[in-house]
Design an enzyme around this catalytic site. Structure first.
Site, PDB file in Angstrom:
ATOM      1  N   HIS A   1       2.531   1.113 -10.614  1.00 37.48           N
ATOM      2  CA  HIS A   1       3.350   1.080  -9.400  1.00 37.48           C
ATOM      3  C   HIS A   1       4.136   2.374  -9.183  1.00 37.48           C
ATOM      4  CE1 HIS A   1       4.628  -0.983  -5.918  1.00 37.48           C
ATOM      5  NE2 HIS A   1       4.690  -2.203  -6.423  1.00 37.48           N
TER       6      HIS A   1
ATOM      7  N   ASP B   1       1.429   2.134  -4.164  1.00 32.77           N
ATOM      8  CA  ASP B   1       2.263   1.052  -3.640  1.00 32.77           C
ATOM      9  C   ASP B   1       1.386  -0.104  -3.163  1.00 32.77           C
ATOM     10  OD1 ASP B   1       1.421   1.529  -0.932  1.00 32.77           O
ATOM     11  OD2 ASP B   1       2.956   3.071  -0.714  1.00 32.77           O
TER      12      ASP B   1
END
EC number: 2.3.1.168
Length: 393
Positions: A364, A368
């Site tokens: 992450h 995204d």
């Protein structure tokens, strides 16, 4: 040549690819054995593969550098061999000539005399060590010529099970896999996204080519479509790097596609280099070659490194869904579930269709949720309508 002058030390050779240590899995010789040039001394396991190390000298074994299961550094002493003229009697009665031919020479050899070590194949010796079975105590096995078999070792293990745990050393491929998984868990903040894909058209396309090109499997077709999706969503094919100038994301130009392969030695990840440059047949053929090499233990270290994106095909093992661990330091991994008939809604009616669950676990810091959603939806669309995308067939 004096006695000391005739003794040659042979170190653990550099097997390449930056490997710094090996684990001795099986000795093929013992102290006092006569050996000839290029005769196998032992089998060793590295983080990449298991290989046999041949002798560069003819002579008599004076000392072994470690026991089975020991970890030796590259350059450490592996064996000491007496190459003096009295060490080995030649067929013509003359002394042996101490000749170093280099690691991996192709000179043909005859097997030298053996000591009274129990007769067992390397894989059986390895099993015996893992199960703490003393081969010497078995004396004679049930195999031809008294060779100790796997069944003999298992029977001995069942008869001698105590109250303690079954202690199994972790080394080689298993140790390397554990190291990478631990590193991934510690360093990469992950999230996941899943989609369900209808595979009816994918299977129909496979059926059209199954006779002429059996290597084009549903897995190979899925990999080809994955490569297309990765080229359109390049951020998934990248790596987070903490550099001296601050954090960076390195987006790879080539798609070096790794995929998990379960083998007797553990989990291996063969790599299809520059998968973006291969058409469907070429990619399918290369995948088939790598799977065969993984199962037969013939892959080179170069074929097991350098991946930029990895696929975990747990569906091949009958598992419907799962959450794979990212192959550090990559930015993402894709898990493929089993293709099975499942109920889906088509035109307002519930019907059975072959479906597969795709699960993407991603870093992450790099990717995204919106980027992963775009990637997964494109891959789903490609799999559900594959024919146009695969005109290179």
């Amino acid at each position: 040549m004096s006695g000391e002058d005739s003794i040659r030390s042979f170190p653990v050779p550099d097997l390449g690819e930056g490997l710094q240590e090996v684990t001795v899995t099986c000795w093929s010789v013992a102290v006092g054995d006569d050996v000839e040039i290029n005769q196998t001394l032992c089998s060793v396991e590295t983080a990449k593969a298991e290989v046999e190390i041949p002798s560069p000298y003819a002579g008599r074994i004076v000392e072994l550098g470690g026991a089975e299961g020991d970890v030796l550094k590259v350059g450490a002493e592996l064996v000491r061999i007496d190459t003096g003229p009295t060490a080995v009697a030649q067929p013509n009665g003359e002394g042996a000539v101490p000749t170093l031919v280099g690691y991996g020479a192709d000179t043909a050899i005859e097997t030298s005399r053996r000591t009274s070590r129990p007769l067992a194949a390397p894989v059986v010796r390895k099993l015996a060590k893992e199960l703490a079975v003393d081969l010497a105590a078995l004396q004679r096995g049930s195999g031809a010529g008294g060779v100790i078999t796997r069944a003999d070792v298992l029977a001995a293990a069942r008869g001698g099970v105590g109250a303690g745990p079954d202690v199994r050393p972790v080394h080689g491929v298993h140790a390397r896999m554990a190291e990478k998984m631990t590193l991934s868990h510690k360093e990469i903040p992950t999230a996941k996204a899943s989609v369900e894909v209808i595979c009816a058209e994918l299977l129909r396309l496979r059926d059209r080519f199954v006779s002429a090109a059996p290597e084009i499997t549903p897995f190979a077709l899925t990999l080809r479509l994955l490569v297309i999706a990765l080229k359109h969503n390049v951020i998934l094919n990248s790596t987070w790097v903490d550099s001296g100038e601050g954090p960076q994301v390195h987006v790879h130009r080539g798609v070096h596609l790794g995929f998990g392969a379960a083998t007797e030695r553990g989990l291996l990840v063969p790599v299809v280099t520059d998968a973006q440059d291969k058409n469907t047949r070429e990619l399918a053929s290369r995948v088939a070659e790598l799977i065969t090499g993984a199962r037969e233990g013939t892959l080179t270290p170069a074929e097991l490194r350098g991946s930029t994106f990895t696929v975990s095909n747990f569906g091949a093992l009958g598992v419907d869904d799962g959450v794979p661990v990212i192959n550090h330091p990559e930015a993402a991994i894709l898990g493929l579930g089993a293709i099975k008939p499942r109920p889906v809604v088509v035109g307002g009616e519930v019907v059975a269709r072959p479906t597969m669950t795709l699960t993407c676990v991603f870093d992450h810091r790099v990717v995204d949720g919106a980027q992963v959603a775009q990637f997964m939806c494109e891959l789903r669309d490609l799999i559900e309508s594959p024919e146009t995308a695969l005109l290179d067939l």
